[in-house]
Design an enzyme around this catalytic site. Structure first.
Site, PDB file in Angstrom:
ATOM      1  N   ARG A 289       1.538  -8.077  -3.903  1.00 34.57           N
ATOM      2  CA  ARG A 289       0.865  -7.998  -2.608  1.00 34.57           C
ATOM      3  C   ARG A 289       1.141  -9.275  -1.829  1.00 34.57           C
ATOM      4  NH1 ARG A 289       0.722  -3.324  -2.995  1.00 34.57           N
ATOM      5  NH2 ARG A 289      -1.026  -1.880  -2.891  1.00 34.57           N
TER       6      ARG A 289
ATOM      7  N   HIS B 169       8.457  -3.158   1.427  1.00 36.01           N
ATOM      8  CA  HIS B 169       7.434  -2.566   0.537  1.00 36.01           C
ATOM      9  C   HIS B 169       7.940  -1.244  -0.068  1.00 36.01           C
ATOM     10  CE1 HIS B 169       2.925  -2.708  -0.425  1.00 36.01           C
ATOM     11  NE2 HIS B 169       3.520  -1.900  -1.293  1.00 36.01           N
TER      12      HIS B 169
HETATM   13  P1  NDP Z   1      -3.559  -3.062 -12.836  1.00 36.26           P
HETATM   14  O1  NDP Z   1      -4.839  -2.985 -12.105  1.00 36.26           O
HETATM   15  O2  NDP Z   1      -3.255  -2.051 -13.894  1.00 36.26           O
HETATM   16  O3  NDP Z   1      -3.456  -4.500 -13.538  1.00 36.26           O
HETATM   17  C1  NDP Z   1      -3.763  -5.684 -12.884  1.00 36.26           C
HETATM   18  C2  NDP Z   1      -3.399  -6.865 -13.790  1.00 36.26           C
HETATM   19  O4  NDP Z   1      -3.697  -8.063 -13.103  1.00 36.26           O
HETATM   20  C3  NDP Z   1      -4.228  -6.874 -15.087  1.00 36.26           C
HETATM   21  O5  NDP Z   1      -3.426  -7.309 -16.166  1.00 36.26           O
HETATM   22  C4  NDP Z   1      -5.305  -7.913 -14.783  1.00 36.26           C
HETATM   23  O6  NDP Z   1      -5.818  -8.598 -15.920  1.00 36.26           O
HETATM   24  C5  NDP Z   1      -4.522  -8.888 -13.931  1.00 36.26           C
HETATM   25  N1  NDP Z   1      -5.420  -9.693 -13.103  1.00 36.26           N
HETATM   26  C6  NDP Z   1      -6.262  -9.283 -12.127  1.00 36.26           C
HETATM   27  N2  NDP Z   1      -6.949 -10.339 -11.628  1.00 36.26           N
HETATM   28  C7  NDP Z   1      -6.518 -11.423 -12.310  1.00 36.26           C
HETATM   29  C8  NDP Z   1      -6.849 -12.790 -12.261  1.00 36.26           C
HETATM   30  N3  NDP Z   1      -7.764 -13.277 -11.410  1.00 36.26           N
HETATM   31  N4  NDP Z   1      -6.234 -13.637 -13.122  1.00 36.26           N
HETATM   32  C9  NDP Z   1      -5.307 -13.164 -14.004  1.00 36.26           C
HETATM   33  N5  NDP Z   1      -4.950 -11.868 -14.100  1.00 36.26           N
HETATM   34  C10 NDP Z   1      -5.543 -11.013 -13.255  1.00 36.26           C
HETATM   35  O7  NDP Z   1      -2.408  -3.088 -11.744  1.00 36.26           O
HETATM   36  P2  NDP Z   1      -0.949  -2.436 -11.797  1.00 36.26           P
HETATM   37  O8  NDP Z   1      -0.181  -3.031 -12.910  1.00 36.26           O
HETATM   38  O9  NDP Z   1      -1.059  -0.963 -11.725  1.00 36.26           O
HETATM   39  O10 NDP Z   1      -0.364  -2.899 -10.392  1.00 36.26           O
HETATM   40  C11 NDP Z   1      -0.259  -4.273 -10.066  1.00 36.26           C
HETATM   41  C12 NDP Z   1      -0.086  -4.429  -8.568  1.00 36.26           C
HETATM   42  O11 NDP Z   1       1.232  -4.054  -8.178  1.00 36.26           O
HETATM   43  C13 NDP Z   1      -0.981  -3.523  -7.721  1.00 36.26           C
HETATM   44  O12 NDP Z   1      -2.279  -4.045  -7.571  1.00 36.26           O
HETATM   45  C14 NDP Z   1      -0.245  -3.497  -6.402  1.00 36.26           C
HETATM   46  O13 NDP Z   1      -0.736  -4.570  -5.626  1.00 36.26           O
HETATM   47  C15 NDP Z   1       1.211  -3.769  -6.781  1.00 36.26           C
HETATM   48  N6  NDP Z   1       2.079  -2.617  -6.508  1.00 36.26           N
HETATM   49  C16 NDP Z   1       3.104  -2.746  -5.598  1.00 36.26           C
HETATM   50  C17 NDP Z   1       3.956  -1.702  -5.321  1.00 36.26           C
HETATM   51  C18 NDP Z   1       5.126  -1.870  -4.403  1.00 36.26           C
HETATM   52  O14 NDP Z   1       5.826  -0.877  -4.107  1.00 36.26           O
HETATM   53  N7  NDP Z   1       5.407  -3.061  -3.906  1.00 36.26           N
HETATM   54  C19 NDP Z   1       3.764  -0.391  -5.956  1.00 36.26           C
HETATM   55  C20 NDP Z   1       2.692  -0.353  -6.932  1.00 36.26           C
HETATM   56  C21 NDP Z   1       1.883  -1.437  -7.183  1.00 36.26           C
HETATM   57  P3  NDP Z   1      -6.638  -7.818 -17.094  1.00 36.26           P
HETATM   58  O15 NDP Z   1      -5.583  -6.998 -17.803  1.00 36.26           O
HETATM   59  O16 NDP Z   1      -7.165  -8.896 -17.929  1.00 36.26           O
HETATM   60  O17 NDP Z   1      -7.649  -6.982 -16.388  1.00 36.26           O
END
Ligand code: NDP
Length: 309
Positions: free
Chosen positions: A221, A273
């Site tokens: 993002r 994107h």
């Molecule tokens: P998930 O919600 O499955 O996972 C999020 C990960 O981020 C988890 O491992 C979580 O930790 C970690 N996290 C969240 N907050 C923190 C923090 N403060 N400190 C450390 N780690 C943190 O997301 P996805 O894997 O499904 O997707 C990730 C992102 O990819 C999406 O939110 C989206 O923004 C982006 N995206 C972009 C696309 C594009 O086309 N450019 C398409 C699809 C997604 P924990 O495991 O401990 O909860």
């Protein structure tokens, strides 16, 4: 079960869901206003639609990132939200990141610059095993990307909020874990959600903690990256700065403004994107399974509104 869909290609979604949920009545938001809806399946809906449907049993977010939905002023307080988990996006994202890592590891960026002055010079290759890749975010997509790159032979480090074990990946968590990771990677990849605690996680300090000549790939993002710190670390022009280059797919404001200096930067690659678009067929399987489970009162994994993802 009555479902209302709001997304650009809503008709395609309606067909895909209708074939999987023959028992459901499915509407799209461009039809006359409909009420008594049980579930919303939406991507970036207008606030008025959410306000009108405030009594639904659940909302399915038709993408992996829930930042836009959680920031929507019309979002009802207590309705549970489910988001897409991978649904084919992990593999698309792995391709995007793999392309980006190879761009730097095999020096395509440098050869492109050499080409401009007809310079024929081979650059010694850094072995994949010596090329550390740091993946911030080990969620459904981040984990898939981390494992794919590890299988390719890269030395992969991952970072999440809670401790994790991912085969083939060195996992870190918390502030100390982030610093450990940053010191060891030549390419940093941001696959975190946009939340209050991840905003500008790539800032002047994080960039300074990366080894000299490191590279950045942000398909997560836009707000994850402090743009002025990024430009500062890159330095101007073709000459490599502390940060050698960046590949960016997500921006705080999209489309990226035509006068944004990132467009013109010779060591920045920009994509609109497109890293991992939602694949309707795979996503529709997941949405149908979720709605059936929800309707049957079975447990479904919902978004943690407080954590923001
Ligand atoms: P998930 O919600 O499955 O996972 C999020 C990960 O981020 C988890 O491992 C979580 O930790 C970690 N996290 C969240 N907050 C923190 C923090 N403060 N400190 C450390 N780690 C943190 O997301 P996805 O894997 O499904 O997707 C990730 C992102 O990819 C999406 O939110 C989206 O923004 C982006 N995206 C972009 C696309 C594009 O086309 N450019 C398409 C699809 C997604 P924990 O495991 O401990 O909860």
């Amino acid at each position: 079960m009555r479902i209302l869909i709001h997304i650009d290609d809503a008709d395609q979604w309606r067909e895909a869901l209708a074939s999987r949920l023959p028992e459901a009545e499915i509407f799209t938001s461009d039809q006359d206003a409909v009420d008594d809806i049980d579930y919303l399946a939406v991507w970036k809906p207008p606030a008025a639609l959410l306000e009108r449907q405030a009594r639904v049993k659940g909302i399915v977010n038709l993408g992996a990132g829930v930042d836009a939905l959680l920031n929507n002023p019309g979002l009802p307080q207590d309705v549970p939200i489910v988001k897409l988990r991978d649904a084919g996006m992990g593999e698309l994202m792995a391709d995007y990141v793999r392309y980006g890592v190879l761009h730097f590891q095999r020096d395509f960026d440098r050869y492109q610059r050499q080409e401009a002055s007809a310079e024929w010079r081979e650059i010694p290759v850094v072995a994949k095993v010596d090329w550390g890749v740091g993946i911030l975010g080990l969620g459904a997509i981040g984990t898939h990307v981390a494992q794919s790159l590890a299988a390719d032979g890269f030395s992969v480090h991952g970072w999440s909020r809670s401790p994790k074990q991912v085969e083939g990946v060195t996992c870190h968590h918390g502030d100390d874990g982030l610093n450990e990771l940053l010191g060891r990677v030549r390419t940093l990849v941001t696959l975190l959600p946009d939340t209050q605690s991840t905003r500008h996680i790539v800032n002047a300090d994080t960039l300074a903690a990366l080894p000299e000549g490191a590279t950045l790939i942000n398909p997560g993002r836009g707000p994850l990256v402090d743009e002025s710190a990024l430009l500062e670390a890159l330095g101007p022009g073709h000459e490599e700065g502390r940060l050698r280059g960046a590949i960016l797919d997500a921006f705080p404001t999209e489309p990226l403004a035509a006068d944004n200096p990132l467009w013109a930067h010779p060591r920045v690659r920009i994509t609109p994107h497109m890293a991992a678009p939602t694949l309707i067929e795979e996503a529709a399987d997941q949405v149908a399974d979720t709605l059936r489970a929800w309707e049957a009162g079975e447990p479904v994994t919902t978004v943690d509104r407080e954590a923001g993802y």
